[in-house]
Design a protein around this motif. Structure first.
Motif, PDB file in Angstrom:
ATOM      1  N   GLY A  74       7.758  -4.481  -5.378  1.00 33.82           N
ATOM      2  CA  GLY A  74       7.182  -3.220  -5.842  1.00 33.82           C
ATOM      3  C   GLY A  74       5.688  -3.124  -5.575  1.00 33.82           C
ATOM      4  O   GLY A  74       5.145  -2.029  -5.401  1.00 33.82           O
ATOM      5  N   GLN A  75       5.007  -4.271  -5.536  1.00 33.34           N
ATOM      6  CA  GLN A  75       3.577  -4.266  -5.241  1.00 33.34           C
ATOM      7  C   GLN A  75       3.335  -3.828  -3.801  1.00 33.34           C
ATOM      8  O   GLN A  75       2.428  -3.047  -3.523  1.00 33.34           O
ATOM      9  CB  GLN A  75       2.999  -5.669  -5.479  1.00 33.34           C
ATOM     10  CG  GLN A  75       3.013  -6.093  -6.929  1.00 33.34           C
ATOM     11  CD  GLN A  75       2.002  -5.315  -7.739  1.00 33.34           C
ATOM     12  OE1 GLN A  75       0.843  -5.192  -7.356  1.00 33.34           O
ATOM     13  NE2 GLN A  75       2.433  -4.756  -8.850  1.00 33.34           N
ATOM     14  N   ARG A 100       1.924   0.374   0.080  1.00 34.59           N
ATOM     15  CA  ARG A 100       2.308   1.046   1.321  1.00 34.59           C
ATOM     16  C   ARG A 100       2.481   2.548   1.097  1.00 34.59           C
ATOM     17  O   ARG A 100       2.186   3.351   1.963  1.00 34.59           O
ATOM     18  CB  ARG A 100       3.599   0.454   1.895  1.00 34.59           C
ATOM     19  CG  ARG A 100       3.539  -1.006   2.298  1.00 34.59           C
ATOM     20  CD  ARG A 100       2.431  -1.337   3.272  1.00 34.59           C
ATOM     21  NE  ARG A 100       2.462  -0.575   4.504  1.00 34.59           N
ATOM     22  CZ  ARG A 100       3.116  -0.920   5.607  1.00 34.59           C
ATOM     23  NH1 ARG A 100       3.809  -2.033   5.629  1.00 34.59           N
ATOM     24  NH2 ARG A 100       3.062  -0.180   6.682  1.00 34.59           N
ATOM     25  N   GLU A 127       5.420  -2.020  -2.052  1.00 37.01           N
ATOM     26  CA  GLU A 127       5.843  -0.623  -1.907  1.00 37.01           C
ATOM     27  C   GLU A 127       4.803   0.325  -2.458  1.00 37.01           C
ATOM     28  O   GLU A 127       4.518   1.369  -1.852  1.00 37.01           O
ATOM     29  CB  GLU A 127       7.190  -0.427  -2.617  1.00 37.01           C
ATOM     30  CG  GLU A 127       8.312  -1.180  -1.927  1.00 37.01           C
ATOM     31  CD  GLU A 127       9.657  -0.969  -2.585  1.00 37.01           C
ATOM     32  OE1 GLU A 127       9.684  -0.458  -3.729  1.00 37.01           O
ATOM     33  OE2 GLU A 127      10.670  -1.326  -1.962  1.00 37.01           O
ATOM     34  N   ALA A 128       4.214  -0.041  -3.613  1.00 37.02           N
ATOM     35  CA  ALA A 128       3.202   0.837  -4.196  1.00 37.02           C
ATOM     36  C   ALA A 128       2.029   0.986  -3.236  1.00 37.02           C
ATOM     37  O   ALA A 128       1.553   2.095  -2.983  1.00 37.02           O
ATOM     38  CB  ALA A 128       2.731   0.272  -5.537  1.00 37.02           C
TER      39      ALA A 128
END
Lengths: 248, 226
Positions: B126-127, B132, B129-130
């Protein structure tokens, strides 16, 4: 009220995960200032569809055009395109080693190339919009889930996106914290932001959505204004879904 | 002579100790310098390899994994001896100091790469994805979001491994590096008395007890901050 060319236009989206066919030809077209709500049982492909809209997930086939930019074109600078698409995640995904202000300012500095002063001024303004400027120097772990999600919204809106994607923004929150996040989302909508929301907050959908999509097993089964979807559902699966929700 | 006097004469012989103390002190500073070089170059190389590995270019990663496994499997002394005695025939003649430095750098880098890599993998998806999703590129995300968290996660295991490998400087005595152990053994040979070794042990304690204490502090400091 809803006019002009669509801001987000996803057509014929298919997505396979190995042998699993998660999206089976889905269209999602969103006009400027529109708020589209996507509902459906878990595993229906709603989150995957949303993630295809900024290519966090690579569609197996189909087309995604955001603000006139073809996202699936190999020549497209995906990082430049993603600046125009804000995303809010179920699990917030704030950077734990940075303050709230740092979280919001990071992309302003590293992506838009703003100076520290400029970035922080914009970040403070974004935090004010979500009502959390007084927490600018707090780290994520010092914030409640609701506050973390509001900082995550500030992080996205600080980049002035053309469309915002919300992936179950309140599902990880304690019930008493949901209201604060929905309030921020409502204000965002009133400010004219185009939004696509995957969520189980049916009350919010009824009150704020322009259009509701019901998805099941990788397809859009029914689509319409909230009054019709909730008041006069046609598809059996939608009726069943709404009945199950009422029981909880 | 009583047993006690005999013991003191053997291990705490003041005359011998006084004579060899300056050499032990020289060895001490040489060990400190060598250890600092190994830590700096080993950790830097290990981090660089982990970063390269995160780009997931398959042939490159096979090579990294092969080298890392090689230097984790070989005893450090074997690596030192291979470099010191193995390179002159091919035209390179590294000194004992350089051989020890290079060998222990490679060994530390191999272990550090594995630890940094595990740290990078431990940062939730998630890190990525956030970051990007805000338009940050792969390298920017790695640099500003993932590595700061990964390094923080890896500090305790890294500190322990670093201490263990730095103590390997004593292996340099085999290839004539004038570090603490080498000076102490020379002293023992010349004086026919083991007291210089006592001094050497004390020198190692003075050097490494603070480092071990620092490692313990780091471990508790970073244990509860996540």
């Amino acid at each position: 009220m809803l006019n002009g060319p669509p801001i987000l236009e996803a057509r014929g989206i298919h997505k396979h995960f190995g042998t699993l066919h998660v999206l089976k030809g889905v269209d999602l077209v969103v006009a400027p200032r529109e708020l589209v709500f996507i509902i459906g049982p878990s595993g229906s492909g709603k989150s995957t569809l949303l993630r295809c809209c900024n290519r966090l997930e690579e569609p197996s086939s189909g087309s995604v055009v955001v603000d006139g930019i073809d996202l699936l074109d190999r020549r497209t600078d995906i990082n430049a395109a993603r600046r125009r698409i804000g995303m809010v995640f179920q699990s917030f995904n704030l950077y734990p080693h940075m303050t709230a202000l740092g979280n919001v300012a990071l992309a302003l500095r590293r992506v838009l190339g703003r100076s520290r002063e400029e970035a922080e001024a914009i970040a403070h303004a974004a935090l004010r919009r979500v009502g959390l400027d007084e927490k600018a120097n707090a780290y994520p772990l010092e914030l409640s889930g609701g506050q973390q999600q509001r900082v995550a919204i500030a992080r996205a809106i600080a980049l002035e996106p053309r469309v915002m994607l919300f992936d179950e923004p309140t599902s990880a929150l304690d019930p008493e914290l949901v209201g604060g996040v929905l309030k921020v989302m409502r204000e965002l909508r009133e400010s004219g932001m185009t939004m696509v929301v995957v969520s189980h907050e049916m009350g919010f959908a009824r009150a704020a959505a322009d259009r509701v999509l019901f998805m099941d097993q990788g397809r859009v089964v029914e689509e319409g204004p909230p009054a019709q979807i909730f008041g006069d559902p046609r598809a059996d699966r939608l009726r069943e879904f709404l009945r199950d929700l009422d029981r909880h | 002579m009583s047993n006690w006097d005999n013991f003191i004469f053997t291990f705490f012989n003041a005359r011998v100790m006084a004579e060899y103390l300056p050499r032990i002190i020289d060895g001490f500073f040489l060990t400190v310098g060598l250890a600092a070089l190994i830590v700096a170059s080993g950790l830097a190389l290990g981090l660089a390899l982990a970063v390269i590995r995160s780009f997931r270019i398959r042939p490159v990663n096979w090579l990294i994994v092969f080298l890392v496994d090689l230097f984790r499997a070989l005893p450090p002394l074997v690596v030192i001896v291979l470099i010191y005695f193995g390179l002159p025939p091919v035209g390179l003649a590294p000194s004992g100091f350089v051989s020890t430095w290079v060998a222990l750098t490679l060994v530390l880098a191999a272990f550090a790469e594995e630890i940094f890599w595990a740290g990078i993998l431990a940062v939730p998806r998630g890190q990525w994805e956030a970051a990007r999703s805000t338009g940050m590129g792969f390298a920017q995300t790695l640099l500003w979001v993932v590595l700061p968290q990964a390094v923080r996660l890896t500090i305790p295991p890294l500190t322990n491994r670093t201490i263990a490998i730095t103590k390997g400087t004593a292996l340099g005595s085999v290839v004539a590096v004038a570090e603490i152990l080498s000076q102490a053994s020379a002293g023992v040979s010349f004086s026919s008395n083991p007291s210089p070794l006592t001094l050497g042990a004390i020198a190692y304690l003075i050097l490494f007890v603070p480092v071990v204490a620092f490692g313990r502090w780091v471990e508790t400091r970073f244990a509860w901050r996540r």
